[in-house]
Design a protein around this motif. Structure first.
Motif, PDB file in Angstrom:
ATOM      1  N   LEU A 156       0.867  -1.312  -0.001  1.00  0.00           N
ATOM      2  CA  LEU A 156       0.005  -0.054   0.008  1.00  0.00           C
ATOM      3  C   LEU A 156       0.905   1.247   0.292  1.00  0.00           C
ATOM      4  CD1 LEU A 156      -2.732   1.317   0.181  1.00  0.00           C
ATOM      5  CD2 LEU A 156      -2.768   1.092   2.783  1.00  0.00           C
ATOM      6  N   HIS A 157       1.900   1.176   1.055  1.00  0.00           N
ATOM      7  CA  HIS A 157       3.157   2.383   0.651  1.00  0.00           C
ATOM      8  C   HIS A 157       3.380   2.638  -0.728  1.00  0.00           C
ATOM      9  CE1 HIS A 157       6.453   4.362   3.303  1.00  0.00           C
ATOM     10  NE2 HIS A 157       6.101   5.086   2.121  1.00  0.00           N
ATOM     11  N   ALA A 158       3.621   1.544  -1.297  1.00  0.00           N
ATOM     12  CA  ALA A 158       4.341   1.921  -2.493  1.00  0.00           C
ATOM     13  C   ALA A 158       3.204   2.208  -3.652  1.00  0.00           C
ATOM     14  CB  ALA A 158       4.601   0.436  -3.225  1.00  0.00           C
ATOM     15  N   ALA A 159       2.098   1.883  -3.313  1.00  0.00           N
ATOM     16  CA  ALA A 159       0.857   2.363  -4.421  1.00  0.00           C
ATOM     17  C   ALA A 159       0.591   3.741  -3.925  1.00  0.00           C
ATOM     18  CB  ALA A 159      -0.367   1.539  -3.928  1.00  0.00           C
ATOM     19  N   VAL A 160       0.435   4.301  -2.725  1.00  0.00           N
ATOM     20  CA  VAL A 160       0.597   5.404  -2.285  1.00  0.00           C
ATOM     21  C   VAL A 160       1.689   6.616  -2.986  1.00  0.00           C
ATOM     22  CG1 VAL A 160       0.669   7.380  -0.572  1.00  0.00           C
ATOM     23  CG2 VAL A 160      -0.796   5.250  -0.405  1.00  0.00           C
ATOM     24  N   ALA A 161       2.899   5.932  -2.921  1.00  0.00           N
ATOM     25  CA  ALA A 161       3.788   6.675  -3.188  1.00  0.00           C
ATOM     26  C   ALA A 161       3.731   6.783  -4.830  1.00  0.00           C
ATOM     27  CB  ALA A 161       5.088   5.848  -2.877  1.00  0.00           C
ATOM     28  N   LYS A 162       3.424   5.864  -5.523  1.00  0.00           N
ATOM     29  CA  LYS A 162       3.354   5.978  -7.091  1.00  0.00           C
ATOM     30  C   LYS A 162       2.091   7.039  -7.365  1.00  0.00           C
ATOM     31  CE  LYS A 162       2.285   3.073 -11.087  1.00  0.00           C
ATOM     32  NZ  LYS A 162       1.638   1.765 -11.380  1.00  0.00           N
ATOM     33  N   SER A 163       1.034   6.929  -6.692  1.00  0.00           N
ATOM     34  CA  SER A 163      -0.091   7.559  -6.949  1.00  0.00           C
ATOM     35  C   SER A 163       0.206   9.230  -6.822  1.00  0.00           C
ATOM     36  CB  SER A 163      -1.328   7.334  -6.161  1.00  0.00           C
ATOM     37  OG  SER A 163      -1.868   6.147  -6.355  1.00  0.00           O
ATOM     38  N   ALA A 164       0.965   9.439  -5.618  1.00  0.00           N
ATOM     39  CA  ALA A 164       1.451  10.843  -5.347  1.00  0.00           C
ATOM     40  C   ALA A 164       2.496  11.284  -6.573  1.00  0.00           C
ATOM     41  CB  ALA A 164       2.349  10.812  -4.004  1.00  0.00           C
ATOM     42  N   GLU A 165       3.393  10.221  -7.012  1.00  0.00           N
ATOM     43  CA  GLU A 165       4.340  10.666  -7.857  1.00  0.00           C
ATOM     44  C   GLU A 165       3.614  11.113  -9.251  1.00  0.00           C
ATOM     45  OE1 GLU A 165       8.405   9.170  -9.797  1.00  0.00           O
ATOM     46  OE2 GLU A 165       7.230   7.810  -8.560  1.00  0.00           O
ATOM     47  N   LEU A 166       2.530  10.196  -9.701  1.00  0.00           N
ATOM     48  CA  LEU A 166       1.784  10.511 -10.822  1.00  0.00           C
ATOM     49  C   LEU A 166       1.303  12.032 -10.791  1.00  0.00           C
ATOM     50  CD1 LEU A 166       0.318   7.028 -11.523  1.00  0.00           C
ATOM     51  CD2 LEU A 166       2.046   8.074 -12.646  1.00  0.00           C
ATOM     52  N   GLU A 167       0.733  12.548  -9.681  1.00  0.00           N
ATOM     53  CA  GLU A 167       0.088  13.576  -9.673  1.00  0.00           C
ATOM     54  C   GLU A 167       1.165  14.834  -9.316  1.00  0.00           C
ATOM     55  OE1 GLU A 167      -3.455  13.727  -7.247  1.00  0.00           O
ATOM     56  OE2 GLU A 167      -4.028  11.785  -7.672  1.00  0.00           O
ATOM     57  N   GLY A 168       2.357  14.345  -9.198  1.00  0.00           N
ATOM     58  CA  GLY A 168       3.618  15.501  -8.731  1.00  0.00           C
ATOM     59  C   GLY A 168       3.342  16.078  -7.633  1.00  0.00           C
ATOM     60  N   LEU A 169       3.043  15.138  -6.521  1.00  0.00           N
ATOM     61  CA  LEU A 169       2.827  15.657  -5.347  1.00  0.00           C
ATOM     62  C   LEU A 169       3.692  14.821  -4.259  1.00  0.00           C
ATOM     63  CD1 LEU A 169      -1.088  15.963  -4.930  1.00  0.00           C
ATOM     64  CD2 LEU A 169       0.571  17.769  -5.416  1.00  0.00           C
ATOM     65  N   SER A 170       4.196  15.335  -3.255  1.00  0.00           N
ATOM     66  CA  SER A 170       4.697  14.526  -2.243  1.00  0.00           C
ATOM     67  C   SER A 170       3.594  13.473  -1.501  1.00  0.00           C
ATOM     68  CB  SER A 170       5.391  15.398  -0.912  1.00  0.00           C
ATOM     69  OG  SER A 170       4.194  15.972  -0.255  1.00  0.00           O
ATOM     70  N   ILE A 171       4.197  12.395  -0.807  1.00  0.00           N
ATOM     71  CA  ILE A 171       3.044  11.437  -0.192  1.00  0.00           C
ATOM     72  C   ILE A 171       2.462  12.307   0.781  1.00  0.00           C
ATOM     73  CG2 ILE A 171       2.878   9.656   1.133  1.00  0.00           C
ATOM     74  CD1 ILE A 171       5.558   8.536  -0.058  1.00  0.00           C
ATOM     75  N   ASN A 172       2.934  13.173   1.320  1.00  0.00           N
ATOM     76  CA  ASN A 172       2.206  13.943   2.531  1.00  0.00           C
ATOM     77  C   ASN A 172       1.191  14.690   1.945  1.00  0.00           C
ATOM     78  OD1 ASN A 172       2.319  14.899   5.433  1.00  0.00           O
ATOM     79  ND2 ASN A 172       2.269  16.722   4.532  1.00  0.00           N
ATOM     80  N   ARG A 173       1.575  15.558   0.996  1.00  0.00           N
ATOM     81  CA  ARG A 173       0.375  16.468   0.338  1.00  0.00           C
ATOM     82  C   ARG A 173      -0.639  15.467  -0.459  1.00  0.00           C
ATOM     83  NH1 ARG A 173       2.204  21.695  -2.553  1.00  0.00           N
ATOM     84  NH2 ARG A 173      -0.044  22.236  -1.685  1.00  0.00           N
ATOM     85  N   TRP A 174      -0.245  14.619  -0.966  1.00  0.00           N
ATOM     86  CA  TRP A 174      -1.330  13.546  -1.772  1.00  0.00           C
ATOM     87  C   TRP A 174      -2.232  12.816  -0.650  1.00  0.00           C
ATOM     88  CZ3 TRP A 174      -2.893   8.468  -1.729  1.00  0.00           C
ATOM     89  CH2 TRP A 174      -3.571   7.984  -2.618  1.00  0.00           C
ATOM     90  N   VAL A 175      -1.728  12.262   0.431  1.00  0.00           N
ATOM     91  CA  VAL A 175      -2.410  11.645   1.555  1.00  0.00           C
ATOM     92  C   VAL A 175      -3.302  12.929   2.138  1.00  0.00           C
ATOM     93  CG1 VAL A 175      -2.363  10.725   3.870  1.00  0.00           C
ATOM     94  CG2 VAL A 175      -1.062   9.762   1.860  1.00  0.00           C
ATOM     95  N   ALA A 176      -2.756  13.907   2.261  1.00  0.00           N
ATOM     96  CA  ALA A 176      -3.595  15.196   3.016  1.00  0.00           C
ATOM     97  C   ALA A 176      -4.859  15.185   2.216  1.00  0.00           C
ATOM     98  CB  ALA A 176      -2.655  16.433   3.328  1.00  0.00           C
ATOM     99  N   GLY A 177      -4.602  15.397   0.802  1.00  0.00           N
ATOM    100  CA  GLY A 177      -5.816  15.602  -0.132  1.00  0.00           C
ATOM    101  C   GLY A 177      -6.809  14.554  -0.143  1.00  0.00           C
TER     102      GLY A 177
END
Length: 110
Positions: free
Chosen positions: A81-102
């Protein structure tokens, strides 16, 4: 849900139809603090008074008041799940923190 805010504390408001009053509860702390009022102005005044009295009581007792949430959240995730989150954040051009906060912001409807 709308909340009231004062000195960093947030309160959830409910309407008590039986007593025809608004009742507020402080969120995010261990101590139990509630207040009430028949109008919005009365409710807001009671909220401020409840927080001020709480802080004064803690000072007189020489104890630290409960603090509202700090904004820091520690999560434990499966590596996949951590890897999937990191990939999703990267695809949106965001840090993991900003992506998760969103994602959490959207999920909590705020």
């Amino acid at each position: 849900m709308k909340t009231m805010q004062y000195k960093g504390y947030h309160a959830k408001i409910e309407f008590d139809a039986d007593d025809r009053i608004f009742v507020g509860y402080i969120l995010g702390i261990v101590d139990v603090i509630s207040f009430h009022g028949e109008s919005v102005a009365e409710l807001e005044e009671a909220f401020h008074e409840a927080i001020d009295n709480y802080l004064e009581s803690c000072a007189k007792l020489n104890q630290q008041p409960n603090k509202p949430y700090s904004g820091k959240l520690m999560l434990r995730l499966k590596p996949e799940l951590h890897a999937a989150v990191a990939k999703s954040a990267e695809l949106e051009g965001l840090s993991i923190n900003r992506w998760v906060a969103g994602v959490l912001q959207s999920a909590s409807h705020h």
